[in-house]
Design a protein around this motif. Structure first.
Motif, PDB file in Angstrom:
ATOM      1  N   ALA A 151       5.888  13.930  31.075  1.00  0.00           N
ATOM      2  CA  ALA A 151       4.565  13.528  31.555  1.00  0.00           C
ATOM      3  C   ALA A 151       4.367  14.064  32.959  1.00  0.00           C
ATOM      4  N   ALA A 194       2.012  13.261  36.171  1.00  0.00           N
ATOM      5  CA  ALA A 194       1.069  12.344  36.804  1.00  0.00           C
ATOM      6  C   ALA A 194       0.960  12.738  38.267  1.00  0.00           C
ATOM      7  N   LEU A 243      -1.835  13.392  33.315  1.00  0.00           N
ATOM      8  CA  LEU A 243      -2.543  12.286  33.951  1.00  0.00           C
ATOM      9  C   LEU A 243      -2.943  12.703  35.360  1.00  0.00           C
ATOM     10  N   ASP A 244      -4.201  12.472  35.712  1.00  0.00           N
ATOM     11  CA  ASP A 244      -4.667  12.687  37.078  1.00  0.00           C
ATOM     12  C   ASP A 244      -4.343  11.430  37.889  1.00  0.00           C
ATOM     13  N   MET A 245      -3.401  11.532  38.818  1.00  0.00           N
ATOM     14  CA  MET A 245      -2.945  10.359  39.550  1.00  0.00           C
ATOM     15  C   MET A 245      -4.017   9.783  40.467  1.00  0.00           C
ATOM     16  N   ALA A 286      -5.487   7.474  37.641  1.00  0.00           N
ATOM     17  CA  ALA A 286      -4.539   6.531  37.037  1.00  0.00           C
ATOM     18  C   ALA A 286      -3.816   5.705  38.088  1.00  0.00           C
ATOM     19  N   ILE A 302       0.501   2.013  38.917  1.00  0.00           N
ATOM     20  CA  ILE A 302       1.349   3.137  38.530  1.00  0.00           C
ATOM     21  C   ILE A 302       2.523   2.688  37.664  1.00  0.00           C
ATOM     22  N   VAL A 340       1.468   3.845  34.037  1.00  0.00           N
ATOM     23  CA  VAL A 340       1.911   5.240  33.970  1.00  0.00           C
ATOM     24  C   VAL A 340       3.387   5.322  33.587  1.00  0.00           C
ATOM     25  N   GLY A 388       5.869  12.175  39.081  1.00  0.00           N
ATOM     26  CA  GLY A 388       4.932  11.186  39.601  1.00  0.00           C
ATOM     27  C   GLY A 388       4.683  11.399  41.084  1.00  0.00           C
ATOM     28  N   HIS A 437       2.497  10.124  44.020  1.00  0.00           N
ATOM     29  CA  HIS A 437       1.620   9.010  44.377  1.00  0.00           C
ATOM     30  C   HIS A 437       1.022   9.139  45.769  1.00  0.00           C
TER      31      HIS A 437
END
Length: 454
Positions: free
Chosen positions: A44, A46, A69-71, A74, A81, A85, A102, A104
């Protein structure tokens, strides 16, 4: 750059990627993704939308096998998160090792969100402990400061940079947990103490003051947020709690305090577990808000919810239509908080109003017969009294608002449209009251101004 060594046991792997420039970012993330695809692991991505496009361009046809996934959406609230996610993707593949990128932190994050992101990184090790997950967290070393990089080293046991993979020199997430859980100062702003008898009024109280503080819209999401926090406080806080609301650095802040104590570090990041009666409540709060923080306080536990206020510097999306005629400047938007009598009337109607429709329908369909049994009428009469009191309050406020609109230049046509009546009907009811003759002895004068607040 090299990808972290594959681990096929149940150990959670959590390396950080320190990159400088687009080339190092693509090299680190794409190598990580392709290593997972080669090993047959679900992967994935993100990351923020711009970086997502960079990786997809480099992956080519391999991108079809990656969950995207567009963080910025999301993970706009860092509290989403972990449940939405990370654990959601891991739970979707329960018997396999998964690999996630990921990211963030990005340039659009506000200063208020950075501490919450650091707390999120600390909780990841708790949420995914023992899970077959490899999570790579990229950090732009050219943009984030040295403090952020030091916190990243504290939260990640291993670091990947241009020279390769190495053990973290400052790993120790327990130090960050103590820093995050420091006590808040006393809250500012109007307060409302609630219990089981008046919990229905807490949402109305918050919405009234939110409009005055600049929150636009119908405030339906705020009412849901307050309702969930109040319900949790009644369960975990010995049946009572305190609500406060104020504005702070571009956010509307809503705080609820109760006497319960925090025992689960992931209590503000729950999954939607149907076996937990309160799990969906906090998940809903995180979905509707921009930021959620929970810390211990002298009274027990404090939960703060942040909603971004509209910026006065933002340009309008569409030009405003020209006014047909000159009018006095309008006051700042936002409803006036209702007097306390209104809250009391709403409270009584909430408690006893549900008794009326059910009984009224049954009595209307049943012929009246003589009976020695007398059904208790006190709840019905109390509800009737409450509704009548509320109607009187609404009538007084309607008249005051009409007078206020007239003093600010509103024509009778617009006032009638707002009231749902014609111009003549509005003037007949409210316009002639100002030109009535002097009162005779014994007549009641104008009502005094209402008491504001709670």
């Amino acid at each position: 750059m090299t990808a972290p060594a594959p681990r096929w046991d149940n150990e959670f792997a959590h390396p950080a990627l320190f990159y400088r420039g687009t080339a190092e970012y693509i090299a680190g993330t794409v190598t990580f993704v392709r290593a997972g695809l080669t090993a047959g692991e679900p992967v994935a991505l993100a990351v923020p939308g711009l970086n997502l496009r960079l990786i997809l361009t480099e992956l080519g046809t391999d991108a079809e096998r990656v969950r995207l996934l567009d963080m910025t959406r999301a993970g706009r609230n860092p509290g989403r998160i972990i449940p939405n996610v990370l654990r959601a993707f891991a739970d979707a593949h329960p018997c396999r090792r998964v690999r996630i990128v990921g990211e963030h932190l990005w340039t659009g994050r506000t200063a208020k969100e950075y501490p919450a992101c650091a707390h999120h990184e600390t909780l990841i090790s708790v949420a995914l402990a023992g899970r077959p997950v490899t999570l790579l967290c990229p950090y732009d070393a050219d943009r984030v400061g040295p403090r952020t990089l030091a916190e990243a080293e504290a939260n990640h046991p291993r670091v990947i940079d241009a020279s390769g993979e190495r053990p973290s020199t400052g790993f120790g997430p327990e130090r960050l947990v103590a820093a995050v859980n420091r006590l808040w100062g006393p809250p500012a702003g109007p307060g409302f103490t609630f219990d089981a008898t008046n919990q229905a009024l807490a949402g109305q109280f918050a919405c009234d003051h939110a409009g005055r503080l600049g929150l636009s819209g119908d405030h339906s999401e705020l009412k849901l947020i307050v309702g969930e926090l109040v319900a949790r406080s009644l369960v975990h806080g010995a049946g009572t709690g305190a609500l406060r609301i104020w504005a702070e650095r571009g956010y509307l802040v809503c705080e609820v305090r109760h006497s319960g104590q925090i025992s689960d570090p992931l209590t503000d990041r729950p999954l939607a577990d149907p076996r937990r009666p309160d799990g969906r409540g906090l998940l809903l709060v995180n979905h509707l808000s921009d930021l959620v923080e929970q810390r211990p306080c002298p009274q027990g536990t404090a939960t703060r919810v942040y909603l971004k206020l509209p910026s006065t510097d933002e340009p309008l999306k569409e030009p405003a239509p020209a006014a047909p005629r000159a009018r006095p400047p309008a006051p700042p938007a936002g409803p006036t908080p209702l007097p306390w009598q209104t809250y009391e009337a709403l409270h009584a109607a909430e408690r006893f109003g549900r008794y009326l429709p059910q009984d009224a329908t049954a009595d209307a369909a049943r012929p009246i017969v003589a009976s020695t049994e007398r059904r208790p009428a006190e709840p019905v009469l109390e509800a009737l009294t409450a509704v009548e009191a509320l109607a009187r309050v609404v009538d007084r406020w309607r008249a005051r608002l009409v007078r206020l609109a007239r003093t600010r230049g509103a024509p009778w046509t617009d006032i009638g449209q707002s009231l749902g009546v014609s111009k003549q009907a509005a003037h007949e009811r409210y316009g002639r009251a100002r030109s009535r003759p002097a009162r005779r002895p014994g007549q009641v004068g104008p009502l005094p101004p209402p008491v504001q607040g709670i």
